[in-house]
Design a protein around this motif. Sequence first.
Motif: not given
Length: 223
Positions: A80-95
């Motif tokens: 889950e931490s890995f996924a959260a980091a991926l979201r921050r780097r590449w999906l930060a603009q997604a709601a």
Amino acid sequence: MTNRLQDEVLRLFPPPLPDGSVRALCIELAGPADWSSLGALWRGVQAELDLPAPGIAINGRHGYQLWFSTAVPVAATEAESFAAALRRRWLAQAAPQRVRVLTANLEVILPPQQVAVEQWAAFVAPDLAPVFEDTPWLDVEPGAEGQADLLARQQTILLDAWQEAMRRLGAVPVPAQPGPPAVTTAPLVSQESDPHAFLLRVMNDPHVDMSLRIEAAKALLSN
């Protein structure tokens, strides 16, 4: 589902182990489907983190999914931490409500499967992913052999590569939810005036250390 497809699914996305550790992780971006954003993540984990390409799927309704597989089990909180980091780097603009991360019960959403009339979730090849933005589904059942072929090309993430990716992402494992308080192994101070009743209660208490229960039983037998 043919045996070959089953074999590939089990190789890449087995169920969680009894201790809760996992080897599979799904990140979904939906409502609406947007391959340009999720495609940036797909390319980024390869170019910037030196990870093998995750599997690409359309969810049969309104979005895309990326499926990651690790060679060895990792803690669910670490995934889950890995996924959260991926979201921050590449999906930060997604709601936030458009992004879903799953590490358990993946069989519920695992392609290929029918999710509505003439709407099938399926794994797709990278060069075909962009064509499904308007309709992220197949209107006929995908061939099991073709699905198996796609999964056969996917590599698992080796432990060294996983750890290095975690380091580069600065990912810190999500703290586990606190469990119930530990049960003491020492007998409680008796509030009973009857020693026989107290010893009997200790002997029958499954929370008391076995050695103490044995001593209580010996004391009862000696009376």
